[in-house]
Design a protein around this motif. Sequence first.
Motif, PDB file in Angstrom:
ATOM      1  N   LYS A  15       0.820  -1.204   0.000  1.00  0.00           N
ATOM      2  CA  LYS A  15       0.000   0.000   0.000  1.00  0.00           C
ATOM      3  C   LYS A  15       0.859   1.260   0.000  1.00  0.00           C
ATOM      4  CE  LYS A  15      -3.992  -2.067   2.230  1.00  0.00           C
ATOM      5  NZ  LYS A  15      -4.297  -2.851   1.146  1.00  0.00           N
ATOM      6  N   GLU A  16       2.181   1.104  -0.008  1.00  0.00           N
ATOM      7  CA  GLU A  16       3.119   2.219  -0.001  1.00  0.00           C
ATOM      8  C   GLU A  16       4.224   1.910  -1.006  1.00  0.00           C
ATOM      9  OE1 GLU A  16       4.013   5.424   0.392  1.00  0.00           O
ATOM     10  OE2 GLU A  16       2.423   5.433   1.869  1.00  0.00           O
ATOM     11  N   ASP A  17       5.096   2.878  -1.261  1.00  0.00           N
ATOM     12  CA  ASP A  17       6.165   2.698  -2.241  1.00  0.00           C
ATOM     13  C   ASP A  17       7.118   1.576  -1.847  1.00  0.00           C
ATOM     14  OD1 ASP A  17       5.151   4.812  -3.662  1.00  0.00           O
ATOM     15  OD2 ASP A  17       6.634   6.260  -2.934  1.00  0.00           O
ATOM     16  N   ILE A  18       7.494   0.756  -2.815  1.00  0.00           N
ATOM     17  CA  ILE A  18       8.479  -0.310  -2.616  1.00  0.00           C
ATOM     18  C   ILE A  18       9.866   0.309  -2.789  1.00  0.00           C
ATOM     19  CG2 ILE A  18       9.407  -2.462  -3.553  1.00  0.00           C
ATOM     20  CD1 ILE A  18       6.509  -3.066  -4.508  1.00  0.00           C
ATOM     21  N   VAL A  19      10.753   0.062  -1.798  1.00  0.00           N
ATOM     22  CA  VAL A  19      12.097   0.637  -1.868  1.00  0.00           C
ATOM     23  C   VAL A  19      13.200  -0.418  -1.828  1.00  0.00           C
ATOM     24  CG1 VAL A  19      11.444   2.908  -1.006  1.00  0.00           C
ATOM     25  CG2 VAL A  19      12.073   1.112   0.611  1.00  0.00           C
ATOM     26  N   SER A  20      12.827  -1.695  -1.686  1.00  0.00           N
ATOM     27  CA  SER A  20      13.840  -2.758  -1.710  1.00  0.00           C
ATOM     28  C   SER A  20      13.239  -4.020  -2.323  1.00  0.00           C
ATOM     29  CB  SER A  20      14.378  -3.037  -0.304  1.00  0.00           C
ATOM     30  OG  SER A  20      13.322  -3.351   0.578  1.00  0.00           O
ATOM     31  N   PHE A  21      14.126  -4.834  -2.886  1.00  0.00           N
ATOM     32  CA  PHE A  21      13.697  -6.043  -3.595  1.00  0.00           C
ATOM     33  C   PHE A  21      14.774  -7.099  -3.479  1.00  0.00           C
ATOM     34  CE2 PHE A  21      13.945  -8.623  -7.463  1.00  0.00           C
ATOM     35  CZ  PHE A  21      12.657  -9.144  -7.528  1.00  0.00           C
ATOM     36  N   ALA A  22      14.361  -8.348  -3.300  1.00  0.00           N
ATOM     37  CA  ALA A  22      15.291  -9.484  -3.335  1.00  0.00           C
ATOM     38  C   ALA A  22      14.568 -10.655  -3.979  1.00  0.00           C
ATOM     39  CB  ALA A  22      15.747  -9.869  -1.929  1.00  0.00           C
ATOM     40  N   ILE A  23      15.333 -11.497  -4.637  1.00  0.00           N
ATOM     41  CA  ILE A  23      14.785 -12.728  -5.203  1.00  0.00           C
ATOM     42  C   ILE A  23      15.648 -13.881  -4.713  1.00  0.00           C
ATOM     43  CG2 ILE A  23      16.083 -12.603  -7.366  1.00  0.00           C
ATOM     44  CD1 ILE A  23      13.289 -13.525  -8.662  1.00  0.00           C
ATOM     45  N   ASP A  24      15.024 -15.011  -4.410  1.00  0.00           N
ATOM     46  CA  ASP A  24      15.786 -16.134  -3.860  1.00  0.00           C
ATOM     47  C   ASP A  24      16.574 -16.843  -4.953  1.00  0.00           C
ATOM     48  OD1 ASP A  24      13.743 -17.700  -5.113  1.00  0.00           O
ATOM     49  OD2 ASP A  24      13.849 -19.172  -3.512  1.00  0.00           O
ATOM     50  N   SER A  25      17.406 -17.787  -4.537  1.00  0.00           N
ATOM     51  CA  SER A  25      18.304 -18.468  -5.478  1.00  0.00           C
ATOM     52  C   SER A  25      17.564 -19.314  -6.517  1.00  0.00           C
ATOM     53  CB  SER A  25      19.307 -19.331  -4.716  1.00  0.00           C
ATOM     54  OG  SER A  25      18.629 -20.306  -3.945  1.00  0.00           O
ATOM     55  N   THR A  26      16.337 -19.725  -6.224  1.00  0.00           N
ATOM     56  CA  THR A  26      15.558 -20.504  -7.188  1.00  0.00           C
ATOM     57  C   THR A  26      14.822 -19.611  -8.188  1.00  0.00           C
ATOM     58  OG1 THR A  26      13.515 -20.529  -5.881  1.00  0.00           O
ATOM     59  CG2 THR A  26      15.140 -22.271  -5.426  1.00  0.00           C
ATOM     60  N   ARG A  27      14.806 -18.326  -7.920  1.00  0.00           N
ATOM     61  CA  ARG A  27      14.077 -17.336  -8.718  1.00  0.00           C
ATOM     62  C   ARG A  27      12.570 -17.575  -8.695  1.00  0.00           C
ATOM     63  NH1 ARG A  27      17.183 -13.853 -11.391  1.00  0.00           N
ATOM     64  NH2 ARG A  27      19.364 -14.332 -11.681  1.00  0.00           N
ATOM     65  N   LYS A  28      12.088 -18.243  -7.649  1.00  0.00           N
ATOM     66  CA  LYS A  28      10.654 -18.512  -7.510  1.00  0.00           C
ATOM     67  C   LYS A  28       9.999 -17.669  -6.425  1.00  0.00           C
ATOM     68  CE  LYS A  28      11.037 -23.222  -9.169  1.00  0.00           C
ATOM     69  NZ  LYS A  28      10.866 -24.628  -8.863  1.00  0.00           N
ATOM     70  N   ILE A  29      10.811 -17.108  -5.512  1.00  0.00           N
ATOM     71  CA  ILE A  29      10.281 -16.351  -4.386  1.00  0.00           C
ATOM     72  C   ILE A  29      10.939 -14.978  -4.363  1.00  0.00           C
ATOM     73  CG2 ILE A  29      10.037 -16.257  -1.873  1.00  0.00           C
ATOM     74  CD1 ILE A  29      10.300 -19.342  -1.926  1.00  0.00           C
ATOM     75  N   ALA A  30      10.131 -13.942  -4.184  1.00  0.00           N
ATOM     76  CA  ALA A  30      10.643 -12.573  -4.098  1.00  0.00           C
ATOM     77  C   ALA A  30      10.231 -11.970  -2.770  1.00  0.00           C
ATOM     78  CB  ALA A  30      10.104 -11.729  -5.245  1.00  0.00           C
ATOM     79  N   ALA A  31      10.999 -10.975  -2.353  1.00  0.00           N
ATOM     80  CA  ALA A  31      10.661 -10.190  -1.165  1.00  0.00           C
ATOM     81  C   ALA A  31      10.769  -8.727  -1.546  1.00  0.00           C
ATOM     82  CB  ALA A  31      11.594 -10.515  -0.016  1.00  0.00           C
ATOM     83  N   THR A  32       9.821  -7.925  -1.089  1.00  0.00           N
ATOM     84  CA  THR A  32       9.831  -6.498  -1.334  1.00  0.00           C
ATOM     85  C   THR A  32       9.581  -5.764  -0.027  1.00  0.00           C
ATOM     86  OG1 THR A  32       7.544  -6.804  -2.113  1.00  0.00           O
ATOM     87  CG2 THR A  32       9.226  -6.438  -3.785  1.00  0.00           C
ATOM     88  N   GLY A  33      10.299  -4.675   0.163  1.00  0.00           N
ATOM     89  CA  GLY A  33      10.151  -3.867   1.373  1.00  0.00           C
ATOM     90  C   GLY A  33       9.647  -2.488   1.014  1.00  0.00           C
TER      91      GLY A  33
END
Length: 125
Positions: A15-33
Motif C-alpha cells: 500500500k506504499e512505495d516499494i524501496v527494496s527487492f530481493a529474489i531467492d536463489s531458485t528465482r521462484k520467491i521474491a521479497a519487497t520492502g
Amino acid sequence: MDTNTLIQEFYQGHKEDIVSFAIDSTRKIAATGQMAQLNHSNPKSKIVSIHVWDVANKSQLKVLNNFHTIAVVLLSFSPDSTLLFSCGNDDQNSYAVYNWKAGIILYSGPVSKGKVNGISWKNDY
C-alpha cells in the motif's frame, strides 16, 4: 512478462512505495520492502512491511512487519532461501534476520550510523 502475450503482471500487495527487492536463489520467491505506511487504527504508529511472494502467480506467501520503523532499504535471501535479511532506514540502520516461513525474527540489532549498502551470506551460516 509473458513473452507470448507481452503482458506484464505485478505483485499488488503493498500500500506504499516499494524501496527494496530481493529474489531467492531458485528465482521462484521474491521479497519487497516498503516505506512507512500510516496505521489507520493507531495514527501515532506506522506500518513498515516486508512482503514475501510467489514470482509465478504473484501470490502473497508471508507479510513481515512490526520491526522496522521508517523503511526497509535492503533485503537478501540466504543461499538456501530459508532466511531473509532486512535492513531499515532508522538512525542505527537496524537489521533483522527472519525465518520468513515461520514469520519470526531470529536475530536483530543495530548496524551503525553509516549507510548499509549490501550484505553477503557465508555458506556456513
